[in-house]
Write a protein that holds these residues in place. Structure first.
Motif, PDB file in Angstrom:
ATOM      1  N   ALA A   1      -6.036   2.637   6.099  1.00 31.40           N
ATOM      2  CA  ALA A   1      -6.487   3.870   5.443  1.00 31.40           C
ATOM      3  C   ALA A   1      -6.093   5.094   6.270  1.00 31.40           C
ATOM      4  O   ALA A   1      -5.612   6.100   5.722  1.00 31.40           O
ATOM      5  N   VAL A   2      -6.256   5.022   7.581  1.00 31.23           N
ATOM      6  CA  VAL A   2      -5.879   6.136   8.456  1.00 31.23           C
ATOM      7  C   VAL A   2      -4.365   6.364   8.372  1.00 31.23           C
ATOM      8  O   VAL A   2      -3.902   7.508   8.242  1.00 31.23           O
ATOM      9  N   LEU A   3      -3.593   5.283   8.414  1.00 28.80           N
ATOM     10  CA  LEU A   3      -2.138   5.407   8.312  1.00 28.80           C
ATOM     11  C   LEU A   3      -1.737   6.035   6.976  1.00 28.80           C
ATOM     12  O   LEU A   3      -0.859   6.905   6.923  1.00 28.80           O
ATOM     13  N   SER A   4      -2.389   5.651   5.895  1.00 22.17           N
ATOM     14  CA  SER A   4      -2.083   6.230   4.579  1.00 22.17           C
ATOM     15  C   SER A   4      -2.383   7.723   4.533  1.00 22.17           C
ATOM     16  O   SER A   4      -1.625   8.495   3.935  1.00 22.17           O
ATOM     17  N   VAL A   5      -3.460   8.147   5.177  1.00 26.65           N
ATOM     18  CA  VAL A   5      -3.799   9.570   5.224  1.00 26.65           C
ATOM     19  C   VAL A   5      -2.768  10.337   6.057  1.00 26.65           C
ATOM     20  O   VAL A   5      -2.353  11.439   5.685  1.00 26.65           O
ATOM     21  N   VAL A   6      -2.319   9.752   7.158  1.00 25.23           N
ATOM     22  CA  VAL A   6      -1.263  10.378   7.974  1.00 25.23           C
ATOM     23  C   VAL A   6       0.014  10.524   7.150  1.00 25.23           C
ATOM     24  O   VAL A   6       0.665  11.578   7.166  1.00 25.23           O
ATOM     25  N   ILE A   7       0.362   9.471   6.406  1.00 28.32           N
ATOM     26  CA  ILE A   7       1.554   9.520   5.546  1.00 28.32           C
ATOM     27  C   ILE A   7       1.417  10.628   4.505  1.00 28.32           C
ATOM     28  O   ILE A   7       2.354  11.405   4.284  1.00 28.32           O
ATOM     29  N   ALA A   8       0.248  10.726   3.877  1.00 33.39           N
ATOM     30  CA  ALA A   8       0.031  11.773   2.869  1.00 33.39           C
ATOM     31  C   ALA A   8       0.166  13.164   3.489  1.00 33.39           C
ATOM     32  O   ALA A   8       0.770  14.066   2.896  1.00 33.39           O
ATOM     33  N   GLY A   9      -0.362  13.347   4.685  1.00 33.45           N
ATOM     34  CA  GLY A   9      -0.250  14.641   5.362  1.00 33.45           C
ATOM     35  C   GLY A   9       1.191  14.975   5.719  1.00 33.45           C
ATOM     36  O   GLY A   9       1.656  16.101   5.505  1.00 33.45           O
ATOM     37  N   LEU A  10       1.926  13.984   6.218  1.00 30.93           N
ATOM     38  CA  LEU A  10       3.326  14.224   6.578  1.00 30.93           C
ATOM     39  C   LEU A  10       4.207  14.458   5.362  1.00 30.93           C
ATOM     40  O   LEU A  10       5.122  15.275   5.406  1.00 30.93           O
ATOM     41  N   VAL A  11       3.937  13.740   4.264  1.00 26.48           N
ATOM     42  CA  VAL A  11       4.749  13.968   3.064  1.00 26.48           C
ATOM     43  C   VAL A  11       4.468  15.365   2.502  1.00 26.48           C
ATOM     44  O   VAL A  11       5.374  16.023   1.987  1.00 26.48           O
ATOM     45  N   ALA A  12       3.230  15.838   2.633  1.00 25.08           N
ATOM     46  CA  ALA A  12       2.915  17.206   2.192  1.00 25.08           C
ATOM     47  C   ALA A  12       3.656  18.225   3.071  1.00 25.08           C
ATOM     48  O   ALA A  12       4.187  19.221   2.556  1.00 25.08           O
ATOM     49  N   LEU A  13       3.721  17.964   4.378  1.00 25.52           N
ATOM     50  CA  LEU A  13       4.475  18.836   5.279  1.00 25.52           C
ATOM     51  C   LEU A  13       5.959  18.834   4.912  1.00 25.52           C
ATOM     52  O   LEU A  13       6.580  19.896   4.804  1.00 25.52           O
ATOM     53  N   GLY A  14       6.527  17.651   4.710  1.00 27.47           N
ATOM     54  CA  GLY A  14       7.939  17.552   4.333  1.00 27.47           C
ATOM     55  C   GLY A  14       8.234  18.239   3.014  1.00 27.47           C
ATOM     56  O   GLY A  14       9.272  18.897   2.860  1.00 27.47           O
ATOM     57  N   ALA A  15       7.322  18.100   2.061  1.00 28.51           N
ATOM     58  CA  ALA A  15       7.492  18.761   0.761  1.00 28.51           C
ATOM     59  C   ALA A  15       7.410  20.276   0.914  1.00 28.51           C
ATOM     60  O   ALA A  15       8.140  21.014   0.235  1.00 28.51           O
ATOM     61  N   THR A  16       6.562  20.752   1.799  1.00 26.53           N
ATOM     62  CA  THR A  16       6.459  22.190   2.052  1.00 26.53           C
ATOM     63  C   THR A  16       7.763  22.726   2.636  1.00 26.53           C
ATOM     64  O   THR A  16       8.245  23.791   2.235  1.00 26.53           O
ATOM     65  N   ILE A  17       8.344  21.982   3.562  1.00 24.34           N
ATOM     66  CA  ILE A  17       9.627  22.400   4.140  1.00 24.34           C
ATOM     67  C   ILE A  17      10.707  22.384   3.059  1.00 24.34           C
ATOM     68  O   ILE A  17      11.515  23.308   2.962  1.00 24.34           O
ATOM     69  N   GLY A  18      10.719  21.345   2.219  1.00 20.40           N
ATOM     70  CA  GLY A  18      11.676  21.291   1.108  1.00 20.40           C
ATOM     71  C   GLY A  18      11.476  22.445   0.143  1.00 20.40           C
ATOM     72  O   GLY A  18      12.442  23.029  -0.359  1.00 20.40           O
ATOM     73  N   GLY A  19      10.232  22.791  -0.121  1.00 23.73           N
ATOM     74  CA  GLY A  19       9.939  23.933  -0.988  1.00 23.73           C
ATOM     75  C   GLY A  19      10.441  25.238  -0.400  1.00 23.73           C
ATOM     76  O   GLY A  19      10.918  26.123  -1.118  1.00 23.73           O
ATOM     77  N   THR A  20      10.363  25.375   0.925  1.00 17.36           N
ATOM     78  CA  THR A  20      10.904  26.566   1.590  1.00 17.36           C
ATOM     79  C   THR A  20      12.399  26.684   1.331  1.00 17.36           C
ATOM     80  O   THR A  20      12.912  27.772   1.067  1.00 17.36           O
ATOM     81  N   LEU A  21      13.094  25.558   1.386  1.00 15.70           N
ATOM     82  CA  LEU A  21      14.536  25.573   1.127  1.00 15.70           C
ATOM     83  C   LEU A  21      14.844  26.128  -0.260  1.00 15.70           C
ATOM     84  O   LEU A  21      15.740  26.948  -0.431  1.00 15.70           O
ATOM     85  N   VAL A  22      14.102  25.679  -1.251  1.00 17.14           N
ATOM     86  CA  VAL A  22      14.378  26.090  -2.634  1.00 17.14           C
ATOM     87  C   VAL A  22      13.839  27.484  -2.924  1.00 17.14           C
ATOM     88  O   VAL A  22      14.573  28.359  -3.375  1.00 17.14           O
ATOM     89  N   PHE A  23      12.559  27.687  -2.652  1.00 13.68           N
ATOM     90  CA  PHE A  23      11.913  28.919  -3.109  1.00 13.68           C
ATOM     91  C   PHE A  23      12.119  30.112  -2.178  1.00 13.68           C
ATOM     92  O   PHE A  23      12.135  31.247  -2.633  1.00 13.68           O
TER      93      PHE A  23
END
Length: 193
Positions: A139-161
């Protein structure tokens, strides 16, 4: 009467330049839509795991653990396409020595870290498949993954927007001008009256 909806220009490929199967068409890149599924999958898996870990004695706790596993596997499968198309965009669209290249590198390394953690999560999950609920470590690992994917998506969003990466338009595009007529890609606007 003015048109209220405009579908055809968004859905047509006619008039758009084709960049190949891994990059897509001008204004219709392949990478961004592929990212939606892994992002949602990893966030949902974390939610299912946390619910399962908190309510371990509930009769449905194991079902939530299994649902998180299947969602995590589905996200991992689709992420292979997202990684391949993202690599191709990086290779063909990012000039060396630019802020865009550095930002794409940050995005890529974040998402590759997510992918490595997802594979570890899946392996641990398979080993614990018969447990009555999500083990706390998973469960802790899944929460870390969710947090990191949100960070990665934010960086990807910066590229586009913020940077307009692989966006094929400008602020003075005819779509931003008042008009009763929809313009398809490559079509010239009608002369002003």
């Amino acid at each position: 009467m003015a048109h209220r909806l405009s579908f055809r220009p968004s859905l047509t490929l006619k008039g758009r330049k084709f960049f190949g199967p891994l990059r897509g068409w001008a204004g219709k890149p392949v990478h961004p839509p592929l990212t939606d599924i892994p992002i949602a999958a990893y966030v949902l898996a974390a939610a299912f795991d946390v619910i399962s870990a908190i309510w371990k004695t509930a009769t449905w706790s194991q079902e939530m653990f299994h649902a998180a596993g299947w969602v995590m596997i589905g996200g991992a499968v689709v992420s292979l396409g997202a990684a391949l198309t993202g690599y191709w965009d990086w290779l063909k669209s990012t000039p060396k020595g630019t802020q865009v290249r550095r930002t794409v590198n940050a995005h890529a390394w974040t998402m590759l870290t997510v992918t490595a953690l997802v594979l570890i999560d899946i392996a641990l999950r398979i080993g614990a498949w018969d447990d009555a609920s999500t083990p706390v470590g998973i469960a802790v690992l899944s929460v870390v993954i969710a947090g990191l994917v949100a960070l990665g998506a934010t960086i990807g969003g910066t590229l586009v927007f913020d940077y307009g990466f692989n966006v094929r338009t400008a602020g003075d595009h005819p779509a931003y001008h008042p008009s009763e007529v929809d313009l398809l890609p490559g079509q010239k606007p009608p002369p002003a009256a």
